[in-house]
Write a protein that holds these residues in place. Sequence first.
Motif, mmCIF file in Angstrom:
data_model
loop_
_atom_site.group_PDB
_atom_site.id
_atom_site.type_symbol
_atom_site.label_atom_id
_atom_site.label_comp_id
_atom_site.label_asym_id
_atom_site.label_seq_id
_atom_site.Cartn_x
_atom_site.Cartn_y
_atom_site.Cartn_z
ATOM 1 N N GLU A 137 0.667 -11.999 -0.019
ATOM 2 C CA GLU A 137 -0.509 -11.655 0.787
ATOM 3 C C GLU A 137 -1.304 -12.906 1.136
ATOM 4 O OE1 GLU A 137 -3.673 -8.068 0.671
ATOM 5 O OE2 GLU A 137 -4.029 -9.532 -0.899
ATOM 6 N N ASN B 107 -6.135 -10.466 6.526
ATOM 7 C CA ASN B 107 -4.747 -10.390 6.050
ATOM 8 C C ASN B 107 -3.749 -10.931 7.066
ATOM 9 O OD1 ASN B 107 -4.694 -7.331 4.007
ATOM 10 N ND2 ASN B 107 -5.467 -9.369 3.604
ATOM 11 N N TYR C 215 -14.527 -8.613 -7.706
ATOM 12 C CA TYR C 215 -14.192 -8.359 -6.293
ATOM 13 C C TYR C 215 -15.458 -7.928 -5.541
ATOM 14 C CZ TYR C 215 -11.525 -7.089 -2.166
ATOM 15 O OH TYR C 215 -11.052 -7.031 -0.881
ATOM 16 N N TYR D 23 0.811 -1.226 0.000
ATOM 17 C CA TYR D 23 0.000 0.000 0.000
ATOM 18 C C TYR D 23 0.840 1.270 0.000
ATOM 19 C CZ TYR D 23 -3.664 -3.362 0.890
ATOM 20 O OH TYR D 23 -4.518 -4.433 0.786
ATOM 21 N N SER E 263 -5.300 -13.762 2.486
ATOM 22 C CA SER E 263 -6.620 -13.196 2.759
ATOM 23 C C SER E 263 -7.484 -14.343 3.297
ATOM 24 C CB SER E 263 -7.194 -12.584 1.480
ATOM 25 O OG SER E 263 -8.286 -11.750 1.788
ATOM 26 N N GLY F 102 -13.963 -4.344 5.957
ATOM 27 C CA GLY F 102 -13.122 -4.732 4.833
ATOM 28 C C GLY F 102 -12.505 -6.108 4.921
ATOM 29 N N SER F 103 -12.734 -6.814 6.033
ATOM 30 C CA SER F 103 -12.065 -8.102 6.248
ATOM 31 C C SER F 103 -10.546 -7.947 6.247
ATOM 32 C CB SER F 103 -12.493 -9.160 5.208
ATOM 33 O OG SER F 103 -12.259 -10.468 5.714
ATOM 34 N N TYR G 13 -9.553 -12.525 -6.714
ATOM 35 C CA TYR G 13 -8.158 -12.126 -6.513
ATOM 36 C C TYR G 13 -7.318 -12.321 -7.774
ATOM 37 C CZ TYR G 13 -9.438 -11.502 -1.710
ATOM 38 O OH TYR G 13 -10.043 -11.036 -0.571
ATOM 39 N N PHE H 215 -1.669 -4.731 -9.036
ATOM 40 C CA PHE H 215 -1.534 -4.418 -7.605
ATOM 41 C C PHE H 215 -0.402 -5.247 -6.994
ATOM 42 C CE2 PHE H 215 -3.288 -5.679 -3.289
ATOM 43 C CZ PHE H 215 -3.119 -4.452 -2.657
ATOM 44 N N THR I 217 -5.744 -6.755 -10.171
ATOM 45 C CA THR I 217 -5.106 -7.357 -9.001
ATOM 46 C C THR I 217 -3.676 -7.789 -9.322
ATOM 47 O OG1 THR I 217 -7.295 -8.130 -8.327
ATOM 48 C CG2 THR I 217 -5.410 -9.036 -7.143
ATOM 49 N N MET J 170 -1.750 -14.605 -2.398
ATOM 50 C CA MET J 170 -1.205 -13.994 -3.614
ATOM 51 C C MET J 170 0.281 -14.321 -3.669
ATOM 52 S SD MET J 170 -2.909 -10.296 -4.479
ATOM 53 C CE MET J 170 -1.697 -9.371 -3.570
ATOM 54 N N PHE K 254 -5.714 -0.592 -5.116
ATOM 55 C CA PHE K 254 -6.723 -1.280 -4.296
ATOM 56 C C PHE K 254 -8.089 -0.607 -4.459
ATOM 57 C CE2 PHE K 254 -9.284 -1.810 -0.476
ATOM 58 C CZ PHE K 254 -9.606 -3.137 -0.676
ATOM 59 N N ILE L 285 -9.497 -1.995 -7.427
ATOM 60 C CA ILE L 285 -9.949 -3.379 -7.216
ATOM 61 C C ILE L 285 -11.377 -3.403 -6.666
ATOM 62 C CG2 ILE L 285 -9.623 -5.406 -5.709
ATOM 63 C CD1 ILE L 285 -6.580 -5.012 -6.053
HETATM 64 C C1 AVJ Z 1 -7.760 -4.807 1.742
HETATM 65 C C2 AVJ Z 1 -7.383 -6.808 2.895
HETATM 66 C C3 AVJ Z 1 -9.551 -6.236 2.271
HETATM 67 O O1 AVJ Z 1 -7.702 -9.151 1.225
HETATM 68 O O2 AVJ Z 1 -9.482 -8.700 0.093
HETATM 69 C C4 AVJ Z 1 -7.695 -7.263 -2.516
HETATM 70 C C5 AVJ Z 1 -6.748 -6.727 -0.174
HETATM 71 N N1 AVJ Z 1 -5.748 -8.006 -2.063
HETATM 72 N N2 AVJ Z 1 -7.245 -7.925 -3.580
HETATM 73 C C6 AVJ Z 1 -8.427 -8.371 0.622
HETATM 74 C C7 AVJ Z 1 -6.746 -7.318 -1.552
HETATM 75 C C8 AVJ Z 1 -6.060 -8.374 -3.310
HETATM 76 C C9 AVJ Z 1 -8.052 -6.895 0.524
HETATM 77 N N3 AVJ Z 1 -8.148 -6.198 1.843
#
Ligand code: AVJ
Length: 328
Positions: free
Chosen positions: A282, A168, A59, A42, A284, A163-164, A208, A218, A215, A254, A50, A53
């Motif tokens: 990452e 992460n 998404y 970020y 999720s 945002g969940s 994703y 990203f 993505t 990811m 993001f 996204i």
């Molecule tokens: C920002 C953590 C809510 O994990 O869904 C989105 C980040 N990474 N697409 C997630 C994210 C790839 C997102 N959050």
Amino acid sequence: MSSQEGIALVNRDDDGVDTAFRSDVLAGLSQPQKAISARWLYDDAGSQLFEDITQIPEYYPTRAETEILRERGAEFAELIGPGRAVVEFGSGSSVKTPLLLSAIEPSAYVPLDISGDFLRAAAADLAAKFPGLPVHPVEADFMRQVALPDAVSDLPKLGFFPGSTIGNMVPRTAVDLLRNMRETLGEGARLLIGMDLIKDRAVLVDAYDDAAGVTADFNLNLLRRVNRELGSDIPTQAFAHEARWNDDFARIEMHLVAQSDLDFSVSGTHFAMTRGETIHTENSHKFNRRTANMLLLASGWDPQQRWLDSEERFSLILAEAKPPKSAP
Ligand code: AVJ
């Protein structure tokens, strides 16, 4: 204002390099499974990607959570009541936060964020939308315990963590954060937290790994950031984005997959990768009712109510700081 005000949250060396970023990247690339923490995704470009996204068709989490906030305001108001200081972990979204604030009649709004720029922008935006509401932004790393402004010390708190983003974190980090939130928010606190749900694997992977490649961009932006900020020569075109479902841990991962054997150096340290080897960038995590409850209970929060969107893709959970009491 909080006691954190004025303390530099980012340390830079004489060359202007963020020292935490460099040590994290060097340590992560030295592991057998190469990894770089998702927090480095970020930068300004990554934050903008993001935002993009959240608009792509695959998404769904942002749309699903926003639907819940839009539809269930009356129930939030009844269960939460007026007069709380809403403490948001993260700088706040221009869509979700106003939906919550207009539903519950809060007495103050306290956005917490590590990035002063995003924080001030979000605070100014909110203050303009809610003229009578005291807004007290705090520049802080919310992964640690935070001292809230004196102005809200006597108000009961509602933590808001949409945002969940909790997904992460691996469970042990998530528990550390949720426990710190409980200490930050104090006695009688409530927490409204978004948690994305386990669902059909293809739906998750597509969310994703979108068709437009946003993505992927990203994820690859992380390598561009490393090259720009850490003086490295990673051949970004030799990497491909991959979104992978890890069923044991119920999470989307990811990765950046090396498309050939390659060599590069970062801040003077040499690294080699073989074709197919990945850098994990990452996690999720996805939840169901039981795993969500377990995570909250393990962190001192009693789940009270749970709401889903109309397609049952995403959950918002209201929890209460567990009072110290005897239980079997
Ligand atoms: C920002 C953590 C809510 O994990 O869904 C989105 C980040 N990474 N697409 C997630 C994210 C790839 C997102 N959050």
